[in-house]
Write a protein that holds these residues in place. Structure first.
Motif, PDB file in Angstrom:
ATOM      1  N   VAL A  71       3.682   7.408   8.653  1.00  0.00           N
ATOM      2  CA  VAL A  71       4.398   6.353   9.380  1.00  0.00           C
ATOM      3  C   VAL A  71       4.077   6.393  10.867  1.00  0.00           C
ATOM      4  N   GLN A  72       4.104   7.578  11.457  1.00  0.00           N
ATOM      5  CA  GLN A  72       3.828   7.694  12.885  1.00  0.00           C
ATOM      6  C   GLN A  72       2.382   7.319  13.188  1.00  0.00           C
ATOM      7  N   VAL A  73       1.465   7.699  12.301  1.00  0.00           N
ATOM      8  CA  VAL A  73       0.059   7.316  12.461  1.00  0.00           C
ATOM      9  C   VAL A  73      -0.076   5.800  12.437  1.00  0.00           C
ATOM     10  N   TYR A  74       0.546   5.179  11.457  1.00  0.00           N
ATOM     11  CA  TYR A  74       0.492   3.730  11.295  1.00  0.00           C
ATOM     12  C   TYR A  74       1.052   3.014  12.526  1.00  0.00           C
ATOM     13  N   ASN A  75       2.189   3.464  13.006  1.00  0.00           N
ATOM     14  CA  ASN A  75       2.818   2.819  14.160  1.00  0.00           C
ATOM     15  C   ASN A  75       2.010   2.994  15.438  1.00  0.00           C
TER      16      ASN A  75
ATOM     17  N   LYS B 245       1.786  -7.202   8.528  1.00  0.00           N
ATOM     18  CA  LYS B 245       3.183  -7.597   8.424  1.00  0.00           C
ATOM     19  C   LYS B 245       3.889  -6.928   7.253  1.00  0.00           C
ATOM     20  N   VAL B 246       3.160  -6.602   6.205  1.00  0.00           N
ATOM     21  CA  VAL B 246       3.793  -6.156   4.966  1.00  0.00           C
ATOM     22  C   VAL B 246       4.343  -4.743   5.048  1.00  0.00           C
ATOM     23  N   GLY B 247       3.804  -3.907   5.939  1.00  0.00           N
ATOM     24  CA  GLY B 247       4.281  -2.536   6.035  1.00  0.00           C
ATOM     25  C   GLY B 247       3.765  -1.654   4.912  1.00  0.00           C
ATOM     26  N   LEU B 248       4.350  -0.465   4.813  1.00  0.00           N
ATOM     27  CA  LEU B 248       3.867   0.555   3.888  1.00  0.00           C
ATOM     28  C   LEU B 248       4.919   0.935   2.858  1.00  0.00           C
ATOM     29  N   ASP B 249       4.434   1.441   1.733  1.00  0.00           N
ATOM     30  CA  ASP B 249       5.289   2.047   0.720  1.00  0.00           C
ATOM     31  C   ASP B 249       5.023   3.550   0.784  1.00  0.00           C
ATOM     32  N   CYS B 250       5.867   4.267   1.506  1.00  0.00           N
ATOM     33  CA  CYS B 250       5.600   5.681   1.823  1.00  0.00           C
ATOM     34  C   CYS B 250       6.191   6.603   0.756  1.00  0.00           C
ATOM     35  N   THR B 251       5.619   6.568  -0.424  1.00  0.00           N
ATOM     36  CA  THR B 251       6.190   7.306  -1.549  1.00  0.00           C
ATOM     37  C   THR B 251       5.273   8.368  -2.138  1.00  0.00           C
ATOM     38  N   LEU B 252       4.040   8.478  -1.674  1.00  0.00           N
ATOM     39  CA  LEU B 252       3.124   9.443  -2.269  1.00  0.00           C
ATOM     40  C   LEU B 252       3.505  10.866  -1.871  1.00  0.00           C
ATOM     41  N   THR B 253       3.417  11.777  -2.832  1.00  0.00           N
ATOM     42  CA  THR B 253       3.725  13.183  -2.577  1.00  0.00           C
ATOM     43  C   THR B 253       2.642  14.066  -3.172  1.00  0.00           C
TER      44      THR B 253
ATOM     45  N   THR C 228      -3.762  16.549   2.176  1.00  0.00           N
ATOM     46  CA  THR C 228      -4.771  17.256   2.964  1.00  0.00           C
ATOM     47  C   THR C 228      -4.586  16.946   4.452  1.00  0.00           C
ATOM     48  N   PRO C 229      -3.549  17.491   5.081  1.00  0.00           N
ATOM     49  CA  PRO C 229      -3.337  17.224   6.507  1.00  0.00           C
ATOM     50  C   PRO C 229      -4.469  17.776   7.356  1.00  0.00           C
ATOM     51  N   GLY C 230      -4.659  17.146   8.501  1.00  0.00           N
ATOM     52  CA  GLY C 230      -5.693  17.576   9.430  1.00  0.00           C
ATOM     53  C   GLY C 230      -6.189  16.390  10.231  1.00  0.00           C
ATOM     54  N   HIS C 231      -6.924  15.503   9.583  1.00  0.00           N
ATOM     55  CA  HIS C 231      -7.332  14.260  10.250  1.00  0.00           C
ATOM     56  C   HIS C 231      -6.093  13.473  10.662  1.00  0.00           C
ATOM     57  N   THR C 232      -5.129  13.412   9.761  1.00  0.00           N
ATOM     58  CA  THR C 232      -3.786  12.888  10.052  1.00  0.00           C
ATOM     59  C   THR C 232      -2.777  13.774   9.322  1.00  0.00           C
ATOM     60  N   PRO C 233      -1.506  13.754   9.732  1.00  0.00           N
ATOM     61  CA  PRO C 233      -0.515  14.636   9.099  1.00  0.00           C
ATOM     62  C   PRO C 233      -0.277  14.330   7.625  1.00  0.00           C
ATOM     63  N   GLY C 234      -0.360  13.073   7.242  1.00  0.00           N
ATOM     64  CA  GLY C 234      -0.079  12.700   5.860  1.00  0.00           C
ATOM     65  C   GLY C 234      -1.303  12.268   5.082  1.00  0.00           C
ATOM     66  N   GLY C 235      -2.471  12.685   5.530  1.00  0.00           N
ATOM     67  CA  GLY C 235      -3.688  12.337   4.818  1.00  0.00           C
ATOM     68  C   GLY C 235      -3.691  12.907   3.405  1.00  0.00           C
ATOM     69  N   VAL C 236      -4.202  12.137   2.458  1.00  0.00           N
ATOM     70  CA  VAL C 236      -4.271  12.593   1.070  1.00  0.00           C
ATOM     71  C   VAL C 236      -5.644  12.269   0.492  1.00  0.00           C
TER      72      VAL C 236
ATOM     73  N   ALA D 117       0.822  -1.202   0.000  1.00  0.00           N
ATOM     74  CA  ALA D 117       0.000   0.000   0.000  1.00  0.00           C
ATOM     75  C   ALA D 117       0.857   1.254   0.000  1.00  0.00           C
ATOM     76  N   GLU D 118       0.516   2.183  -0.893  1.00  0.00           N
ATOM     77  CA  GLU D 118       1.233   3.444  -1.032  1.00  0.00           C
ATOM     78  C   GLU D 118       0.540   4.519  -0.198  1.00  0.00           C
ATOM     79  N   CYS D 119       1.350   5.293   0.533  1.00  0.00           N
ATOM     80  CA  CYS D 119       0.806   6.374   1.344  1.00  0.00           C
ATOM     81  C   CYS D 119       1.827   7.497   1.433  1.00  0.00           C
ATOM     82  N   HIS D 120       1.455   8.581   2.085  1.00  0.00           N
ATOM     83  CA  HIS D 120       2.353   9.710   2.311  1.00  0.00           C
ATOM     84  C   HIS D 120       3.325   9.365   3.437  1.00  0.00           C
ATOM     85  N   ALA D 121       4.544   9.873   3.362  1.00  0.00           N
ATOM     86  CA  ALA D 121       5.577   9.552   4.342  1.00  0.00           C
ATOM     87  C   ALA D 121       5.196   9.975   5.760  1.00  0.00           C
ATOM     88  N   LEU D 122       4.377  11.018   5.900  1.00  0.00           N
ATOM     89  CA  LEU D 122       3.994  11.484   7.231  1.00  0.00           C
ATOM     90  C   LEU D 122       3.015  10.550   7.934  1.00  0.00           C
TER      91      LEU D 122
END
Length: 217
Positions: free
Chosen positions: A90-94, A112-120, A137-145, A83-88
Motif C-alpha cells: 500500500v505504501q509503495v503504491y501510494n 482509480k480502482v485501487g488494490l485488493d491487498c489480500t495476498l499472503t 520476497t521483500p527487498g525490492h519492495t516490502p510486499g513484493g511477491v 489487482a491482488e497484492c500483498h498488504a505491505l
C-alpha cells in the motif's frame, strides 16, 4: 506428467514491463503485472485473451510500482478484476506519483480502482487446474511477491530476480539486505530446472542464476 500451462509474455510501456497471461489447457487463466499504459497497449492483452478463449479470474501483482500497475483500471473495466497484492504494498503504491516524478520526470496519477491487498505468504491461488503459490520476497519492495507453480516448474519473479541480476533497492522502501535474503532463502531452494519469468527482460532458470548471477556469489 506436466500440465503444460500456457504462458504468454507481453512487454509493455516505456519501462518494458513483462505482463504475463497464464492459463491452463481448458482456458482458465490469470494475468500478472498488467502494465499497459494505454488503450492501444491493452488491446494486445484483450486480443490474446479473446483469441485464446481465456477466462481470467485473477489479476495479480508481484509488487505495486507504477510501471506494473498502469493497466489496473482497464483490467477492472474489461474483466471486473481488482489487482491482488500483498498488504505491505500500500505504501509503495501510494508513493508512485513521487517515484514517477523522480525517475521519469512526470507525476503519474494513481489508478482509480485501487488494490485488493489480500495476498499472503504461502497462499495458494487456484484457477482451473492452475495452482500458484505466493512467496513473499521483500527487498525490492516490502510486499513484493513471486508466484510459483511447483507442478509446472515455473516462477514469476517480478522485480526480485532477473537474468544475471537482482531487483534494485535504491528506491524508497527498498532493502538490499532483504533482497539478498529473499533470493537466497526463498528462491534458490527451488529446483535448478525451475523456469524464471521476471518482471523485465528474458527468462532464465534457477540453476543458471545459482551458478552465474554475480550478485549471488
Amino acid at each position: 506428467m506436466l500440465m503444460r500451462i500456457n504462458v504468454k509474455r507481453l512487454t509493455l510501456n516505456p519501462v518494458g514491463v513483462n505482463c504475463y497471461i497464464v492459463s491452463d489447457p481448458k482456458g482458465a487463466g490469470v494475468i500478472i503485472d498488467p502494465g499497459a499504459c494505454s488503450e492501444e497497449e491493452f488491446s494486445h492483452i484483450r486480443r490474446y485473451v479473446e483469441g485464446e478463449g481465456i477466462a481470467l479470474s485473477h489479476a495479480l501483482l508481484t509488487h505495486a510500482h507504477f510501471d506494473h500497475v498502469f493497466g489496473l483500471d482497464l483490467v477492472y473495466e474489461t474483466y471486473g478484476l481488482r489487482a491482488e497484492c500483498h498488504a505491505l504494498e500500500v505504501q509503495v503504491y501510494n508513493g508512485n506519483p513521487d517515484l514517477a516524478l523522480e525517475l521519469c520526470g512526470t507525476r503519474l496519477p494513481l489508478p482509480k480502482v485501487g488494490l485488493d491487498c489480500t495476498l499472503t505468504d504461502g497462499q495458494e491461488i487456484a484457477c482451473g487446474e492452475l495452482r500458484l503459490r505466493v512467496i513473499h520476497t521483500p527487498g525490492h519492495t516490502p510486499g513484493g511477491v513471486c508466484f510459483y507453480s511447483d507442478g509446472e516448474g515455473v516462477l514469476f519473479s517480478g522485480d526480485t530476480l532477473f537474468q544475471g541480476s537482482l531487483g534494485r533497492t535504491d528506491v524508497p522502501l527498498g532493502s538490499w539486505r532483504q533482497e539478498i535474503r529473499s533470493v537466497r532463502e526463498k528462491l534458490l531452494c527451488l529446483p535448478d530446472e525451475t523456469v524464471v519469468y521476471p518482471g523485465h527482460g528474458p527468462s532464465t532458470e534457477i540453476g543458471y542464476e545459482r551458478l552465474y548471477n554475480p550478485y549471488l556469489r
